[in-house]
Structure formats: C-alpha cells, structure tokens
Design an enzyme around this catalytic site. Structure first.
Site, PDB file in Angstrom:
ATOM      1  N   GLY A  93     -45.488  43.882  60.123  1.00  0.00           N
ATOM      2  CA  GLY A  93     -46.373  44.954  59.885  1.00  0.00           C
ATOM      3  C   GLY A  93     -47.591  44.440  58.940  1.00  0.00           C
TER       4      GLY A  93
ATOM      5  N   ASN B 204     -35.141  39.098  59.616  1.00  0.00           N
ATOM      6  CA  ASN B 204     -36.352  39.664  58.598  1.00  0.00           C
ATOM      7  C   ASN B 204     -36.288  41.385  58.399  1.00  0.00           C
ATOM      8  OD1 ASN B 204     -37.285  37.378  60.427  1.00  0.00           O
ATOM      9  ND2 ASN B 204     -38.323  37.206  58.981  1.00  0.00           N
TER      10      ASN B 204
ATOM     11  N   ASP C 122     -54.331  41.111  70.860  1.00  0.00           N
ATOM     12  CA  ASP C 122     -53.143  40.654  70.234  1.00  0.00           C
ATOM     13  C   ASP C 122     -51.975  39.709  70.994  1.00  0.00           C
ATOM     14  OD1 ASP C 122     -54.307  41.649  67.974  1.00  0.00           O
ATOM     15  OD2 ASP C 122     -52.712  42.626  67.188  1.00  0.00           O
TER      16      ASP C 122
ATOM     17  N   GLU D  93     -46.498  46.419  73.654  1.00  0.00           N
ATOM     18  CA  GLU D  93     -47.257  46.594  72.578  1.00  0.00           C
ATOM     19  C   GLU D  93     -47.869  48.291  72.595  1.00  0.00           C
ATOM     20  OE1 GLU D  93     -49.501  44.326  70.009  1.00  0.00           O
ATOM     21  OE2 GLU D  93     -47.398  44.709  70.001  1.00  0.00           O
TER      22      GLU D  93
ATOM     23  N   GLY E 244     -50.146  40.027  63.765  1.00  0.00           N
ATOM     24  CA  GLY E 244     -49.710  39.887  64.980  1.00  0.00           C
ATOM     25  C   GLY E 244     -48.215  39.913  65.129  1.00  0.00           C
ATOM     26  N   SER E 245     -47.360  40.471  64.227  1.00  0.00           N
ATOM     27  CA  SER E 245     -46.025  40.196  64.151  1.00  0.00           C
ATOM     28  C   SER E 245     -45.481  41.039  65.304  1.00  0.00           C
ATOM     29  CB  SER E 245     -45.126  40.680  63.010  1.00  0.00           C
ATOM     30  OG  SER E 245     -45.684  42.044  62.643  1.00  0.00           O
ATOM     31  N   SER E 246     -45.875  42.301  65.729  1.00  0.00           N
ATOM     32  CA  SER E 246     -45.279  42.923  66.868  1.00  0.00           C
ATOM     33  C   SER E 246     -45.674  42.311  68.220  1.00  0.00           C
ATOM     34  CB  SER E 246     -45.769  44.324  66.910  1.00  0.00           C
ATOM     35  OG  SER E 246     -47.160  44.507  67.132  1.00  0.00           O
TER      36      SER E 246
ATOM     37  N   LYS F  17     -51.671  35.908  64.927  1.00  0.00           N
ATOM     38  CA  LYS F  17     -52.749  35.762  65.057  1.00  0.00           C
ATOM     39  C   LYS F  17     -53.568  36.284  63.962  1.00  0.00           C
ATOM     40  CE  LYS F  17     -53.917  40.398  65.508  1.00  0.00           C
ATOM     41  NZ  LYS F  17     -54.378  40.877  64.515  1.00  0.00           N
TER      42      LYS F  17
END
Length: 369
Positions: free
Chosen positions: A131, A53, A190, A179, A135-137, A11
C-alpha cells in the site's frame, strides 16, 4: 500436478507526475523489489492463500466457487461489473478485503470452466511495502493472473523460458481487471510495468516501451506520511481551473523534462552510464521536483529527504502524487560509502529506505520439482 513459482516486480514513477493527468508524458520503471507466489496443486478440493506480509490465510471450497457462476474464457479477459462484484463481496470473509476479492475473481474467471480441477495453494511473499505506491497491488495482480493462466494451460511459453509477448499481453489484461478491484479506475501503467518490466512511457492512455540502462540504482524512501492521491489530484485540478495558463506552462516544463530524460536514458542504454549522463539525470530530477513543489504537492518530510540527500551530493524528488508517500534518490556507481551514510541518517530521522535497481525483468514463471 503443477508446482511452480511466479514473481513480478514493483514500480516507481521517475518523471511526469500530475502533468500526466493533463496528457503529458510520465516515465515508470520496474523495481527489483518483487512479489513471489509459490503455487502448489494438491488433491484437496479447495483454493487457499497464505499472504505472509498481511498475516492473511483463507481457504475456499472449489465447488462453492464454481457455484458463484462467474466462470468465463481465460483467453478473453472480462471486466468485473457491479453485479459480479457484489456476488464476490457476499462470498469472501470480509467485503472490504480487496485481496480476497481479487483471488476469487481471477480464479473463478480463468479456471472456473476447467472440468478437472486440483486444489491449489498460494503462498505469497512480497519485498514491497504494501500500500505504499510502489506497485504492491499491481505486482500481486500480475503474479496471480500469471499463476492462474499457467494452471489453465493457456500460456504458450514453457520450460522456464522467458514469457513471450502474447502471454505477457494476456497476463497484463487480466491484471488490469484485477487492479480495478484495488483502485477503481487505474490508468493501467502499474500492471503494465509490473508485467513487462524495464521502462514505460505513458501519455494520453498509450504506452511505449523504454530501453533502460543496466545497473541504474535508486534509493526509495518512505516518508511515513500516508498517501492521499485523490486529494492531491483534486488540489492540482482546482489550481488548474483557477490559473490554466500558468499551470499549462508548468505541465509543459515537466513534459520537456520527461522527454529530455527519455533521450538521456536511451543514450545510457546504448553507451552506458557516464558522469555526464548521471549529472544530466540529477539536474532533471532537481528541476522536476522543484516544479512539483511549485504545484504545491510536496511536503515538509519530502523536503527534508531532498535536503538530506543534497548534503551527501545526491539529488532526490518525490514520486507519485506527493504530500507524503515516497521520494527517491538517484545513486551513482561510485558513491557506495555516501549511500550508506545517507541511509543511516535517514534512519535516524525515522525514514525507511530501500536501495534498488530499476528497469529489470517483468513477470516470470519457474517450475519447481
């Protein structure tokens, strides 16, 4: 045994940063940079994850997870209180590994009561810089929630069909709980945008969907300066307490920009992108960035990106809390040569960039043979 793949988007915040903290509107949209989890059941009694990753590989015995006593009802998302969090911290290999904690929390909570349990392997890859504020998490939390809910057989959508609203809402609720492990007290925007996709307008804790035009592209640019979200929020709060009337005027101006953008995007979704509507978006981007600069949350690297974009007739602004992190550049449909030139120049200056489409699909599950 089930074998399937779950994907969810990242996002970006288009408009409304900082003003949203003071009950004004913010606009978030999905990115076509996605996280993918390949889920494979097997006969070995363990849960394992490979997060490529992060160079992370972990495995846990299912009986040891069951012994934690964290199981609940998959249909009723339950928050992770401090007592349960401490149990998980003591169980994972590193108490600071939020990724491991999230996996154990969601698996135990959603699948802990399942009597017949196959082993599960999760192979995770993400196109999102980890990070980074993109919006990776949340994308990971949404994928993981969807994966375990699908294994628990509580989702009502089957046969590779698009997930229906009740399923999406359940995934979103579990992802929000996850989250909280990553961010403490997240707004929820997010995980919602990563679940539902498209666009969302957030104001005073409430969300409304925003229909997005197709094929709208941006260039997201990494300043390589670490984000300091809490510091920037506190910095703006301090200014607000000193000069409330002035800051209120700035927030109102940002809110007006966001509202104007909402109407512009709605019009573009109905009638398509034209030179006039793209010009309006460019004006709004420049105005919003100027106000954020006035607030003091820009950075010399962000200003360098904005200036470089302007040299190629693009408009750019910071996204997120500012003082580093990311900027984005609005791309038009007929500027492909200029886009490549800009990307090259940004690379020469040490910036990393990704050309992405915004407003695409949310979480999806696809069965594998």
């Amino acid at each position: 045994m089930k074998n399937f793949t779950v994907t969810a988007p990242g996002k970006v915040i288009l408009f409304g940063e900082h003003a949203v903290v003071y009950n004004r509107s913010a606009i978030a949209v999905s990115l076509n940079l996605r996280t993918t989890i390949r889920v494979s059941e097997h006969h070995e009694p363990n849960l394992s994850i490979t997060f490529n990753n992060l160079n992370l590989h972990r495995a846990w015995d299912l009986n040891d997870i069951a012994a934690l006593g964290l199981s609940g009802d998959a249909k009723i998302p339950k928050d992770l209180d401090e007592v349960r969090a401490q149990v998980i911290r003591s169980f994972v290999s590193s108490p600071d590994s939020q990724t491991e904690m999230t996996v154990i929390f969601l698996y135990a909570s959603i699948l802990g009561n399942k009597e017949k349990r196959f082993g599960v392997h999760l192979d995770v890859n993400t196109e999102l810089p980890v990070g980074s504020g993109l919006g990776s998490s949340a994308s990971f939390s949404v994928c993981l929630s969807a994966a375990f809910l699908n294994l628990a057989e509580v989702l009502k959508t089957h046969n590779n069909l698009p997930l229906q609203k009740p399923d999406l809402e359940l995934i979103d609720k579990w992802a929000f709980m996850a989250e909280r492990i990553f961010h403490g007290r997240p707004s929820g925007i997010d995980n919602s945008i990563c679940t539902f996709g498209g666009g969302l307008v957030y104001k005073s804790g409430n969300y409304t969907s925003l229909q997005m035009p197709s094929n709208l592209r941006i260039l997201v640019v990494d300043t390589k300066v670490p984000r300091k979200t809490k510091e920037q929020v506190a910095y703006v709060r301090e200014k607000f307490e000193k000069y409330p009337n002035i800051l209120d005027s700035i927030f109102n101006a940002i809110d007006n920009i966001s509202n104007y953008c909402i109407e512009t995007l709605k019009g573009m979704a109905k009638s398509g992108c034209t030179e006039d509507t793209l010009a309006k978006l460019e004006d709004l981007i420049c105005l919003n960035h100027g106000l954020l600069r006035t607030l003091g949350v820009s950075h010399e690297k962000l200003e360098e990106i904005v200036s470089m974009a302007a040299l190629f007739s693009f408009c750019a602004k910071l996204t997120g809390a500012g003082a580093g992190g990311f900027a984005y550049v609005l791309l038009g449909p007929d500027k492909s040569i200029s886009t490549e030139d800009l990307k090259k120049q940004l690379g020469c200056k040490g910036f990393e960039s990704w050309e992405v489409e915004i407003g695409g699909n949310g979480v999806a599950i696809e069965t594998r043979e």
